[in-house]
Design a protein around this motif. Structure first.
Motif, PDB file in Angstrom:
ATOM      1  N   PHE A  68       0.924  -1.295  -0.109  1.00  0.00           N
ATOM      2  CA  PHE A  68      -0.070  -0.028  -0.009  1.00  0.00           C
ATOM      3  C   PHE A  68       0.812   1.262  -0.041  1.00  0.00           C
ATOM      4  CE2 PHE A  68      -2.503  -3.413   1.403  1.00  0.00           C
ATOM      5  CZ  PHE A  68      -3.877  -3.161   0.915  1.00  0.00           C
ATOM      6  N   ASP A  69       0.556   2.280  -0.865  1.00  0.00           N
ATOM      7  CA  ASP A  69       1.200   3.378  -0.845  1.00  0.00           C
ATOM      8  C   ASP A  69       0.443   4.696  -0.323  1.00  0.00           C
ATOM      9  OD1 ASP A  69       3.545   4.801  -2.590  1.00  0.00           O
ATOM     10  OD2 ASP A  69       1.546   5.903  -2.821  1.00  0.00           O
ATOM     11  N   THR A  70       1.066   5.236   0.581  1.00  0.00           N
ATOM     12  CA  THR A  70       0.152   6.337   1.225  1.00  0.00           C
ATOM     13  C   THR A  70       1.022   7.433   1.394  1.00  0.00           C
ATOM     14  OG1 THR A  70      -1.195   7.179   2.948  1.00  0.00           O
ATOM     15  CG2 THR A  70       0.399   5.518   3.664  1.00  0.00           C
ATOM     16  N   ASN A 119      12.791   5.781  -6.883  1.00  0.00           N
ATOM     17  CA  ASN A 119      12.476   7.006  -7.220  1.00  0.00           C
ATOM     18  C   ASN A 119      10.842   6.950  -7.783  1.00  0.00           C
ATOM     19  OD1 ASN A 119      12.007   9.786  -7.799  1.00  0.00           O
ATOM     20  ND2 ASN A 119      13.349   9.630  -9.771  1.00  0.00           N
ATOM     21  N   GLN A 120      10.083   7.240  -7.360  1.00  0.00           N
ATOM     22  CA  GLN A 120       8.635   7.384  -7.600  1.00  0.00           C
ATOM     23  C   GLN A 120       8.127   8.557  -8.401  1.00  0.00           C
ATOM     24  OE1 GLN A 120       4.552   7.678  -5.399  1.00  0.00           O
ATOM     25  NE2 GLN A 120       5.264   5.931  -4.560  1.00  0.00           N
ATOM     26  N   ILE A 121       7.992   8.021  -9.792  1.00  0.00           N
ATOM     27  CA  ILE A 121       7.724   9.347 -10.654  1.00  0.00           C
ATOM     28  C   ILE A 121       6.480   9.068 -11.597  1.00  0.00           C
ATOM     29  CG2 ILE A 121       9.955   9.965 -10.955  1.00  0.00           C
ATOM     30  CD1 ILE A 121      10.022   8.175 -13.471  1.00  0.00           C
ATOM     31  N   TRP A 124       3.849   6.408 -10.557  1.00  0.00           N
ATOM     32  CA  TRP A 124       2.781   6.836 -10.004  1.00  0.00           C
ATOM     33  C   TRP A 124       1.792   7.223 -11.195  1.00  0.00           C
ATOM     34  CZ3 TRP A 124       1.415  12.054 -10.454  1.00  0.00           C
ATOM     35  CH2 TRP A 124       2.293  13.144 -10.785  1.00  0.00           C
ATOM     36  N   SER A 125       0.542   7.469 -10.633  1.00  0.00           N
ATOM     37  CA  SER A 125      -0.602   7.600 -11.715  1.00  0.00           C
ATOM     38  C   SER A 125      -0.299   6.726 -13.256  1.00  0.00           C
ATOM     39  CB  SER A 125      -0.581   8.894 -12.183  1.00  0.00           C
ATOM     40  OG  SER A 125      -1.061   9.896 -11.257  1.00  0.00           O
ATOM     41  N   PRO A 126      -0.142   5.438 -12.575  1.00  0.00           N
ATOM     42  CA  PRO A 126       0.105   4.373 -13.694  1.00  0.00           C
ATOM     43  C   PRO A 126      -0.871   4.393 -14.983  1.00  0.00           C
ATOM     44  CG  PRO A 126      -0.509   3.246 -12.106  1.00  0.00           C
ATOM     45  CD  PRO A 126      -0.267   4.741 -11.196  1.00  0.00           C
ATOM     46  N   LEU A 127      -2.130   4.874 -14.385  1.00  0.00           N
ATOM     47  CA  LEU A 127      -3.218   4.888 -15.619  1.00  0.00           C
ATOM     48  C   LEU A 127      -3.301   6.245 -16.104  1.00  0.00           C
ATOM     49  CD1 LEU A 127      -5.747   2.466 -13.647  1.00  0.00           C
ATOM     50  CD2 LEU A 127      -4.297   1.790 -15.570  1.00  0.00           C
ATOM     51  N   GLY A 128      -2.543   7.217 -15.497  1.00  0.00           N
ATOM     52  CA  GLY A 128      -2.393   8.611 -16.073  1.00  0.00           C
ATOM     53  C   GLY A 128      -3.776   9.402 -15.529  1.00  0.00           C
ATOM     54  N   PRO A 179      -1.639   1.527  -8.953  1.00  0.00           N
ATOM     55  CA  PRO A 179      -2.928   1.909  -9.513  1.00  0.00           C
ATOM     56  C   PRO A 179      -3.814   2.219  -8.159  1.00  0.00           C
ATOM     57  CG  PRO A 179      -2.855  -0.502  -9.943  1.00  0.00           C
ATOM     58  CD  PRO A 179      -1.380  -0.048  -9.615  1.00  0.00           C
ATOM     59  N   LYS A 180      -4.695   3.044  -8.447  1.00  0.00           N
ATOM     60  CA  LYS A 180      -5.580   3.620  -7.391  1.00  0.00           C
ATOM     61  C   LYS A 180      -7.004   3.221  -7.928  1.00  0.00           C
ATOM     62  CE  LYS A 180      -8.633   6.689  -6.034  1.00  0.00           C
ATOM     63  NZ  LYS A 180      -9.731   7.542  -6.985  1.00  0.00           N
ATOM     64  N   SER A 181      -8.007   2.769  -7.136  1.00  0.00           N
ATOM     65  CA  SER A 181      -9.415   3.015  -7.578  1.00  0.00           C
ATOM     66  C   SER A 181     -10.105   2.521  -6.191  1.00  0.00           C
ATOM     67  CB  SER A 181      -9.822   1.782  -8.620  1.00  0.00           C
ATOM     68  OG  SER A 181     -11.381   1.810  -8.824  1.00  0.00           O
ATOM     69  N   VAL A 182     -11.394   3.167  -6.327  1.00  0.00           N
ATOM     70  CA  VAL A 182     -12.337   3.244  -5.197  1.00  0.00           C
ATOM     71  C   VAL A 182     -13.537   2.216  -5.707  1.00  0.00           C
ATOM     72  CG1 VAL A 182     -12.096   5.335  -4.122  1.00  0.00           C
ATOM     73  CG2 VAL A 182     -13.628   5.372  -5.837  1.00  0.00           C
ATOM     74  N   THR A 183     -13.354   1.684  -6.985  1.00  0.00           N
ATOM     75  CA  THR A 183     -14.364   0.893  -7.562  1.00  0.00           C
ATOM     76  C   THR A 183     -14.207  -0.373  -7.319  1.00  0.00           C
ATOM     77  OG1 THR A 183     -14.566   2.870  -9.099  1.00  0.00           O
ATOM     78  CG2 THR A 183     -15.843   0.725  -9.595  1.00  0.00           C
ATOM     79  N   PRO A 184     -14.827  -1.383  -6.735  1.00  0.00           N
ATOM     80  CA  PRO A 184     -14.511  -2.624  -6.421  1.00  0.00           C
ATOM     81  C   PRO A 184     -14.269  -3.638  -7.664  1.00  0.00           C
ATOM     82  CG  PRO A 184     -16.131  -2.308  -4.636  1.00  0.00           C
ATOM     83  CD  PRO A 184     -16.070  -0.887  -5.692  1.00  0.00           C
ATOM     84  N   GLU A 217     -10.506  -5.973 -11.645  1.00  0.00           N
ATOM     85  CA  GLU A 217      -9.935  -5.982 -13.030  1.00  0.00           C
ATOM     86  C   GLU A 217      -8.447  -5.485 -12.929  1.00  0.00           C
ATOM     87  OE1 GLU A 217     -12.328  -3.198 -15.346  1.00  0.00           O
ATOM     88  OE2 GLU A 217     -10.515  -2.776 -16.254  1.00  0.00           O
ATOM     89  N   ASN A 218      -8.044  -4.783 -12.204  1.00  0.00           N
ATOM     90  CA  ASN A 218      -6.394  -4.385 -12.152  1.00  0.00           C
ATOM     91  C   ASN A 218      -5.469  -5.324 -11.848  1.00  0.00           C
ATOM     92  OD1 ASN A 218      -7.616  -1.771 -13.303  1.00  0.00           O
ATOM     93  ND2 ASN A 218      -7.136  -0.630 -11.368  1.00  0.00           N
ATOM     94  N   VAL A 219      -6.083  -6.523 -11.003  1.00  0.00           N
ATOM     95  CA  VAL A 219      -4.940  -7.297 -10.638  1.00  0.00           C
ATOM     96  C   VAL A 219      -5.111  -8.581 -11.856  1.00  0.00           C
ATOM     97  CG1 VAL A 219      -4.730  -6.627  -8.315  1.00  0.00           C
ATOM     98  CG2 VAL A 219      -6.647  -8.367  -9.073  1.00  0.00           C
TER      99      VAL A 219
END
Ligand code: NAP
Length: 279
Positions: A49-51, A163-165, A190-194, A232-237, A242-244
């Motif tokens: 987890f990335d916070t 380096n997180q970019i 970061w923002s791997p999905l833009g 990747p981040k999502s709040v949608t189950p 899908e992302n995994v």
């Protein structure tokens, strides 16, 4: 390229193993969304987890991880020192606050959130101290370009592990990627999905149709095949699941090259150069 799943790890320059595919929690800062998203992420197998201090959700994440009952050594937790907490003393004291919020005794990865002109070396010195005192297993930076990293090398006694970019098909940052490889630092996207902006791209849609996958899945797979860490981040189950689901296909060299060709140096976030001059 063989990729097995969420258990895949990259080896950092100090030997620590870091999951290649973690879950980002930026903007997941209310109890309800966080409960749904983070519990779903755990259910589908996320353990990294990335916070960040800036996200104001370290406490929520810490509580949910504690409630999950998952053993500490199965988790890989990253947080970041916020701009307002840069400097030697402020970094050390804000780190203790983060650890309290996260309910952890030691952290897996601590990052500097942005390069700071004013506190450039002091913040890093504090991270080195925390690393040497074994409060953190690895230390690194975010949003450092090659000149920032060259400057850091003048005084650092510990080379950043990560380096997180910002990185996605519209911002590939290949010169920086080559620099990181040459200097034995892991590139974490970061923002791997833009932040979603790339997902309607017609080239990505054509490639996705070819594999019966979504454009998000194709983009995440493209990162993995170039050995970047993704969060990747999502709040949608349904999207979290899908992302995994990206470990049962591999993009061809031709499709990888087509995605590389989409670069337009487009940033969804700030340019690190500008922020560097202000903090
Ligand atoms: P991202 O992961 O590239 O994209 C997130 C966006 O894409 C959300 O709007 C999400 O919508 C949507 N999405 C996710 N999966 C999808 C799918 N399968 N289909 C369609 N849409 C999908 O962007 P991000 O959150 O900016 O970046 C990821 C993580 O990187 C952050 O959470 C944070 O941990 C880290 N980060 C670090 C920095 C830094 O400076 N170090 C800066 C930014 C981010 P929903 O949530 O509505 O589903």
């Amino acid at each position: 390229m063989k990729k097995r799943g969420l258990q895949d790890k990259v080896k950092l320059n100090n030997g620590v193993l870091m999951p290649q595919h973690g879950f980002g929690v930026y903007k997941i800062d209310n109890q309800i969304d966080a409960g749904i998203a983070i519990n779903k992420a755990l259910e589908v197998g996320y353990r990294a987890f990335d916070t960040a201090q800036l996200y104001h959700n370290e406490g929520i994440l810490g509580s949910l991880l504690q409630q999950s009952g998952i053993a500490r050594d199965e988790l890989f937790i990253t947080t970041k020192i916020g701009d307002d907490n840069q400097g030697y003393e402020a970094t050390l004291s804000s780190f203790e606050q983060s650890m309290k919020a996260l309910k952890l005794d030691s952290l897996d990865l601590l990052l500097v959130h942005w390069p700071s002109q004013q506190h450039f070396f002091d913040t890093w010195r504090a991270l080195e101290r925390l690393y040497k005192e074994m409060r953190v297993r690895a230390i690194g930076v975010c949003n450092f370009n090659a000149s920032h990293l060259d400057r850091l090398a003048n005084m650092a006694t510990v080379v950043p592990a990560v380096n997180q970019i910002e990185c996605h098909p519209y911002l590939t940052q290949y010169p920086l990627k080559d620099y990181l490889k040459q200097h034995n630092m892991i590139a974490e996207a970061w923002s791997p999905l833009g932040r979603g902006i790339v997902l309607d791209d017609p080239v990505l849609k054509t490639i996705a149709d070819n594999y019966h996958k979504s454009t998000a899945q194709v983009v995440l797979r493209w990162h993995l095949q170039q050995d970047r860490v993704i969060i990747p981040k999502s709040v949608t189950p349904s999207r979290i699941a899908e992302n995994v689901d990206i470990y049962d296909f591999a993009l061809s060299d031709e499709h990888m090259t087509m995605i590389d060709g989409l670069n337009r140096d487009y940033r969804t976030g700030h340019n690190p150069e500008d922020v560097y001059l202000k903090i």
